[in-house]
Design an enzyme around this catalytic site. Structure first.
Site: not given
Length: 183
Positions: A104, A111-113, A144
Site C-alpha cells: 500500500n 500512500v494508498c489509504l 487495493d
C-alpha cells in the site's frame, strides 16, 4: 464600503506597530482546526510526532511509526504531512519518507489509504490518519495496492512476502530494488 474595511485594517496594523509588536498573522480556518486536532492527539505508543520546521509551522510535520506487531515489527517509518489551508475540507498530503516494501506504499512514498482519497470527510482528523497508517503496517491490504508486485507476493506466498519485508528492512535488495536499512 470596501475602503472602510481596508482603512480599519490599516489602523489596526498601525496601532500594533506603534505598540512595538508586529501585526499578528491571522490563522486560516485550516490552521485553527489543525491546532485543535494536534492538541487532542491520542497517539498510539508506536507513534511519535515532530515539527522539523518548528512549532510555528503546524501545517507541515512528520510522524514516526515503529510497529510492534506484524510483518514490519522493529522497523522505523517516517511520514510527512502537508496540510492544505482548506483543511479539513481536503485531506493532508501524506508521504512515506522511508523506502519500504509494502503493498500500500509505492517506492516513491505515495500512500494508498482510502481516507486520504475518496473516503475523506471533514469530520475525520489527524488522529484518524495516524491510526490508519498504523493499521497498514499491522494489516497490509493486497486488494487495493500501489505496489502491485508486493501485493501479489503477499496474496500468493505470505512466507516469501515476510522474507522480502525482512530483507528490505535490513537494508537489502528485493528483486532489483535496494532498500535502505530501517531497523
Amino acid at each position: 464600503m470596501i475602503n472602510l474595511f481596508k482603512i480599519k485594517g490599516q489602523k489596526k496594523d498601525d496601532a500594533a506597530t506603534a505598540n512595538g509588536k508586529p501585526a499578528a498573522k491571522k490563522q486560516s480556518p485550516g490552521e485553527l482546526r489543525l491546532h485543535k486536532d494536534i492538541a487532542e492527539l491520542n497517539l498510539p505508543k508506536t507513534t511519535k510526532i515532530s515539527f522539523p520546521n518548528g512549532k510555528d509551522d503546524l501545517m507541515n510535520f512528520e510522524t514516526t511509526i515503529k510497529p510492534d506487531e506484524g510483518y514490519y515489527v522493529g522497523g522505523k517509518f517516517v511520514f510527512t504531512f502537508q496540510v492544505p489551508p482548506v483543511y479539513p475540507h481536503e485531506p493532508p498530503k501524506v508521504k512515506c519518507k522511508t523506502k519500504v516494501y509494502h503493498p500500500n506504499i509505492d517506492l516513491e512514498g505515495n500512500v494508498c489509504l482510502n481516507i486520504l482519497r475518496e473516503d475523506w470527510k471533514p469530520v475525520l482528523n489527524i488522529n484518524t490518519i495516524v491510526y490508519g497508517l498504523n493499521l497498514l503496517f499491522s494489516q497490509p491490504n493486497d486488494e487495493d495496492p500501489l505496489n502491485h508486485e508486493a501485493a501479489a507476493v503477499l496474496r500468493d506466498d505470505p512466507k516469501k512476502f515476510e522474507k522480502n519485508v525482512q530483507r528490505a528492512m535490513a537494508g537489502g535488495y528485493v528483486g532489483e530494488t535496494h532498500f535502505p536499512r530501517c531497523v
